[in-house]
Write an enzyme that holds these catalytic residues in place. Structure first.
Site, PDB file in Angstrom:
ATOM      1  N   GLU A 159     -39.347  12.927  54.085  1.00 53.12           N
ATOM      2  CA  GLU A 159     -38.319  12.149  53.391  1.00 53.12           C
ATOM      3  C   GLU A 159     -38.648  11.882  51.933  1.00 53.12           C
ATOM      4  O   GLU A 159     -37.743  11.813  51.112  1.00 53.12           O
ATOM      5  CB  GLU A 159     -37.925  10.870  54.135  1.00 53.12           C
ATOM      6  N   HIS A 217     -47.700  26.484  73.164  1.00 57.18           N
ATOM      7  CA  HIS A 217     -46.392  26.794  73.754  1.00 57.18           C
ATOM      8  C   HIS A 217     -45.375  27.210  72.692  1.00 57.18           C
ATOM      9  O   HIS A 217     -44.177  27.184  72.942  1.00 57.18           O
ATOM     10  CB  HIS A 217     -45.889  25.588  74.557  1.00 57.18           C
ATOM     11  N   TRP A 264     -22.279   5.317  48.509  1.00 56.66           N
ATOM     12  CA  TRP A 264     -23.037   6.411  49.127  1.00 56.66           C
ATOM     13  C   TRP A 264     -21.990   7.278  49.811  1.00 56.66           C
ATOM     14  O   TRP A 264     -21.387   6.857  50.796  1.00 56.66           O
ATOM     15  CB  TRP A 264     -24.034   5.817  50.123  1.00 56.66           C
ATOM     16  N   GLU A 286     -44.385  10.049  62.803  1.00 57.03           N
ATOM     17  CA  GLU A 286     -44.081   9.172  61.674  1.00 57.03           C
ATOM     18  C   GLU A 286     -44.651   9.754  60.378  1.00 57.03           C
ATOM     19  O   GLU A 286     -44.005   9.712  59.328  1.00 57.03           O
ATOM     20  CB  GLU A 286     -44.632   7.770  61.968  1.00 57.03           C
ATOM     21  N   ARG A 290     -30.897   0.464  48.711  1.00 62.86           N
ATOM     22  CA  ARG A 290     -30.163   0.892  49.905  1.00 62.86           C
ATOM     23  C   ARG A 290     -29.737   2.362  49.810  1.00 62.86           C
ATOM     24  O   ARG A 290     -29.367   2.952  50.824  1.00 62.86           O
ATOM     25  CB  ARG A 290     -28.913   0.016  50.084  1.00 62.86           C
ATOM     26  N   LYS A 292     -42.419  10.686  57.115  1.00 65.70           N
ATOM     27  CA  LYS A 292     -42.698  10.155  55.765  1.00 65.70           C
ATOM     28  C   LYS A 292     -42.808  11.294  54.762  1.00 65.70           C
ATOM     29  O   LYS A 292     -42.238  11.232  53.689  1.00 65.70           O
ATOM     30  CB  LYS A 292     -44.011   9.361  55.740  1.00 65.70           C
ATOM     31  N   ASN A 347     -17.430  -1.022  52.294  1.00 68.49           N
ATOM     32  CA  ASN A 347     -18.538  -0.341  52.983  1.00 68.49           C
ATOM     33  C   ASN A 347     -18.048   0.051  54.368  1.00 68.49           C
ATOM     34  O   ASN A 347     -17.326  -0.724  54.998  1.00 68.49           O
ATOM     35  CB  ASN A 347     -19.740  -1.273  53.161  1.00 68.49           C
ATOM     36  N   GLY A 348     -18.495   1.196  54.883  1.00 72.73           N
ATOM     37  CA  GLY A 348     -18.082   1.606  56.232  1.00 72.73           C
ATOM     38  C   GLY A 348     -17.173   2.818  56.164  1.00 72.73           C
ATOM     39  O   GLY A 348     -17.077   3.494  55.128  1.00 72.73           O
ATOM     40  N   LYS A 362     -31.139   2.990  52.806  1.00 67.89           N
ATOM     41  CA  LYS A 362     -32.066   2.072  53.455  1.00 67.89           C
ATOM     42  C   LYS A 362     -31.466   1.462  54.714  1.00 67.89           C
ATOM     43  O   LYS A 362     -32.131   1.293  55.717  1.00 67.89           O
ATOM     44  CB  LYS A 362     -32.454   0.968  52.462  1.00 67.89           C
ATOM     45  N   CYS A 400     -23.892   1.958  51.012  1.00 70.12           N
ATOM     46  CA  CYS A 400     -23.091   1.295  49.982  1.00 70.12           C
ATOM     47  C   CYS A 400     -23.439  -0.189  49.886  1.00 70.12           C
ATOM     48  O   CYS A 400     -23.808  -0.815  50.868  1.00 70.12           O
ATOM     49  CB  CYS A 400     -21.618   1.396  50.318  1.00 70.12           C
TER      50      CYS A 400
END
Ligand code: F6R
Length: 610
Positions: free
Chosen positions: A490, A506, A75, A483, A27, A487, A100-101, A605, A2
Site C-alpha cells: 500500500e 504447493h 474521493w 500484514e 482520509r 503495508k 459522502n456515500g 482512511k 470523502c
C-alpha cells in the site's frame, strides 16, 4: 474517504472550512471544494483538483467571504476526479450540496430530473440530490422539509449537507449510512464527517443517528428522526487532543504513529490490568455474563483489522480453548452463513465506520448472533454505538492511511479479550498471569524494537528496484507476514504476497529467483525448525532472504540471507513485536520509492462506501 465540513457563524468561515478539510486530508481524496453564502445572499464556490492546499491558494487569490458555508474533499466513485465532479454541486445558483456515500438509484433520479428540465453538469451521483432539493423546495415551506422529502427518495448511503443561499441562517444535514457529527460553538455551530475537522473550533459534539435530518443555525440545532419526530442527540465533550493532527518532529504521520506504539499500548493497558487482574468492565456492562456463555467466536473485519483478527483466532483456540472463525466483512455480508450456538460476533475496526463491517454487524444481529463486541479506536463511531460491548483501543488519532498503532493496539485488545473469555473456559491462573505479564512487558519491548530502525533503513535500498516481494511466516506469524505484505504494497506500490511458509512448495516456489526478495518472520517458537526447512527451500532456488529472527533462532547472515536480530520476547506477544520491523521496512522502502507515504494513491482512511 470523502470529507465534509460546514459552518454557520457570524465571522467569515472560509478559513475554518479549509482548515477542517486539511484535517480530513488523511482520509484520502482527489479534489476539494467550498461554497459560501455571502452577505448579499449570493452563492460563491471554488473547487480544485488535487490537494486542499491548491484550494487554499485559490481562496487567497480570490477570497470568499460569508458566515455560512460548506466544504468537501472528494474521493471519486461516480465520475473521474475533476473540478466539475468536485463538490459542492449547485442547482440554479442557489442550492449547494456536499455528500459522502453513494446514491444507488441516481440513474433513475437523474432521468426523472432531466425530464423536469434540470441540466446536469457532472457525472456524479451527488448532483441528483442538488436538483431534487431544488425541485422539492417548490412545493415545500422550508429547506428542512424539502430535504426531508428528498432523502425519502434516496437509496444508498449518504451523509449530506445542503445550503440555500436565500436562507443563509441555516444548514440542513442528513445522515444515512455515512457518519456526521455536529459541533457546538458559542454563537456558531458546525457539521463535519469526523470530529478531527472541528477540533480547532469546538470540543463539544453530538453524533447524528441513522435516518436523522437536522437543521443547524448559529444559536440552535434541531434534530428529527426518520419519521420527522424531534429528537435529542446528546452532546458530549470529546477527549481528543487538539494536536492529534500534528506531525511534530517526524517526516510523516506513519513514522510518528509507528514510534507512538509503546505509548499507545501503555495507554490501552492503563487501568485495565489492575493488580495483575483484568478489569472485565473495560468491555462494557454485562461483559462477564456474555463471555461466560460464549461457545464460539466469529470475527469480522477488513484489511489490516482482518489481520489482527487472524492472530486472535490462534490465541482464542490455543489459549482460551474456544472455537473461532474469521471472515472478511465484504464476504460475510453477502453469503448465507451458519450461526453456531452461543456465538459472540466480534468486529474489529480502527475507524468504527467501515461500511462492510457495519453491514456485517447488522446482518449478524438479524441472523441470530446473541451478542456483539467491537474492538475500535473511535469512541462514538457507528460500530461502537451498535455493538453490545466495546473495547476501545487508546491509540489516539491515526492519520497515516496505512494503519500501524491502531493494529498493534487492536492485538492488545484481542489478547485481553482472550484472557476474559479464557478465564471462563478453564484457562489456568498461571496462564492468565503469564499473559498479563507479557502484556505489561510489551511497551518496553517495543522500545527495543524501534531501536532497530537504522539497520532496517539500511535494508530498504535493496528493494528500490524490485517489483515483487514474498513474505513468509508460520502459525500466528502468518497473519503478521500478511500484514507486512499489505503495508509494503500500500505505501511502496511493490507487489507483495504473503504465504504460510508450509505452502511454498504447493506453488509459490516457482516464483523464487534473485529478483524476488523473501522476507521471513522467524521468532524462535515451536515451529522454528519447520520454518528453517522452508528457508532452505528458498535458498536452494537462489532466493534472497531477509530474516527477522531472535538470536535464539540461530540464523546467520551470509550471501543469500540478511538476518535482523529482533529482541527476544514471550511467544504470546511475538506477533505484536514482529509487526514493528515490518512497518519500518515498508516505510523506508516507500521513502526510497518517493511515494506519498501518508496518503497512498487510490486509498482512503475511512472506507465508508462498500
Ligand atoms: C491498511 C488499512 C486498511 C484498514 C481497512 C479497515 O493499512 O488501514 O486495510 O485496516 O480499511 O478499516 P477499519 O479498521 O477502519 O475498519
Amino acid at each position: 474517504m470523502c470529507g465534509i465540513v460546514g459552518a454557520v457563524a457570524q465571522r467569515d468561515v472560509a478559513d475554518i472550512l479549509v482548515e477542517g478539510l486539511k484535517r480530513l486530508e488523511y482520509r484520502g481524496y482527489d479534489s476539494a471544494g467550498v461554497a459560501i453564502t455571502n452577505n448579499n445572499n449570493e452563492l460563491l464556490t471554488a473547487k480544485r483538483l488535487g490537494k486542499v492546499q491548491e484550494l487554499a491558494q485559490a481562496l487567497i487569490e480570490t477570497p470568499l467571504t460569508g458566515g455560512t458555508g460548506i466544504a468537501h474533499t472528494r474521493w471519486a466513485t461516480h465520475g473521474a476526479p475533476s473540478e466539475v465532479n468536485a463538490h459542492p454541486h449547485v442547482s440554479n445558483s442557489t442550492i449547494a450540496v456536499v455528500h459522502n456515500g453513494i446514491i444507488e438509484n441516481h440513474e433513475a433520479l437523474r432521468s426523472r430530473l432531466q425530464g423536469l428540465g434540470y441540466e446536469f453538469l457532472s457525472q456524479t451521483d451527488t448532483e441528483v440530490i442538488t436538483h431534487l432539493v431544488h425541485h422539492e423546495l417548490k412545493s415545500s415551506d422550508s429547506l428542512l422539509s424539502a430535504v426531508q422529502k428528498t432523502v425519502k427518495q434516496l437509496e444508498g448511503a449518504y451523509g449530506t449537507v445542503v445550503m440555500d443561499s436565500r436562507d443563509k441562517d441555516n444548514l440542513i444535514v442528513a445522515r444515512s449510512g455515512s457518519p456526521l457529527v455536529i459541533g457546538y460553538g458559542v454563537g456558531e455551530n458546525f457539521i463535519a464527517s469526523d470530529i478531527m475537522a472541528l477540533l480547532p473550533v469546538t470540543r463539544k459534539f453530538s453524533y447524528l443517528e441513522e435516518g436523522d435530518v437536522a437543521q443547524i443555525s448559529r444559536f440552535n440545532v434541531s434534530v428529527f428522526d426518520s419519521n420527522g419526530k424531534p429528537v435529542e442527540r446528546e452532546a458530549k465533550e470529546a477527549n481528543v487532543s487538539h494536536d492529534s493532527g500534528d506531525k511534530g518532529e517526524y517526516r510523516h504521520y506513519m513514522l510518528k504513529e509507528t514510534y507512538e506504539q509503546p505509548t499507545a499500548i501503555r495507554n490501552t493497558l492503563d487501568g485495565r490490568l489492575v493488580a495483575g487482574k483484568l478489569d472485565i468492565n473495560t468491555f462494557g456492562e454485562g461483559a462477564d455474563e456474555i463471555f461466560k456463555n460464549v461457545e464460539h467466536v466469529q470475527i469480522i473485519a477488513c484489511g489490516t483489522s482482518y489481520h489482527s483478527g487472524m492472530v486472535a483466532r490462534y490465541w482464542l483456540e490455543e489459549l482460551a480453548g474456544v472455537s473461532c472463525n474469521i471472515e472478511i466483512a465484504s464476504e460475510f455480508r453477502y453469503r448465507k452463513s451458519f450461526v453456531p450456538k452461543n456465538s459472540l460476533l466480534v468486529t474489529i475496526s480502527q475507524s468504527g465506520e467501515t461500511a462492510d463491517t457495519l453491514a456485517a454487524l447488522r446482518l449478524a444481529k438479524e441472523i441470530g448472533y446473541q451478542s456483539s463486541l467491537v474492538i475500535c479506536n473511535v469512541p462514538g463511531s457507528s460500530l461502537v454505538r451498535e455493538s453490545d460491548l466495546a473495547f476501545m483501543t487508546k491509540a489516539g488519532a491515526e492519520i497515516g492511511v496505512a494503519s500501524t498503532k491502531a493494529f498493534t493496539t487492536q492485538l492488545v485488545g484481542l489478547l485481553m479479550m482472550t484472557l476474559a473469555i479464557g478465564k471462563h473456559h478453564g484457562m489456568s491462573d498461571e496462564k492468565q498471569a503469564e499473559i498479563t505479564q507479557s502484556l505489561m512487558s510489551l511497551p518496553a519491548k517495543l522500545d527495543e524494537v524501534l531501536a532497530l530502525a537504522s539497520s532496517i533503513e539500511d535494508l530498504a535500498e535493496d528493494f528500490a528496484d524490485k517489483h515483487h516481494a514474498l513474505f513468509l511466516g508460520r502459525g500466528d506469524q502468518y497473519p503478521i507476514a500478511m500484514e507486512g505484505a499489505l503495508k509494503l504494497k500500500e505505501i511502496s506500490y511493490i507487489h507483495a504476497e504473503a504465504y504460510a511458509a508450509g505452502e511454498l512448495k504447493h506453488g509459490p516456489l516457482a516464483l523464487i529467483d534473485a529478483e524476488m526478495p523473501v522476507i521471513v518472520v522467524a521468532p524462535k517458537n515451536d515451529l522454528i525448525e519447520k520454518l528453517k526447512s522452508n528457508v532452505e527451500e528458498v535458498r536452494a532456488r537462489g532466493g534472497l532472504m531477509y530474516v527477522f529472527a531472535d538470536s535464539d533462532a540461530h540464523f546467520a547472515s551470509d550471501d543469500t540471507m540478511k538476518v535482523i536480530d529482533v529482541p527476544i520476547c514471550d511467544d504470546i506477544i511475538a506477533p505484536i513485536v514482529y509487526t514493528l520491523p515490518l512497518q519500518l521496512l515498508s516505510y523506508y522502502v516507500a521513502i526510497i520509492k518517493g511515494t506519498d507515504v501518508d496518503q497512498p494513491r487510490n486509498l482512503a482512511k475511512s472506507v465508508t462506501v462498500e
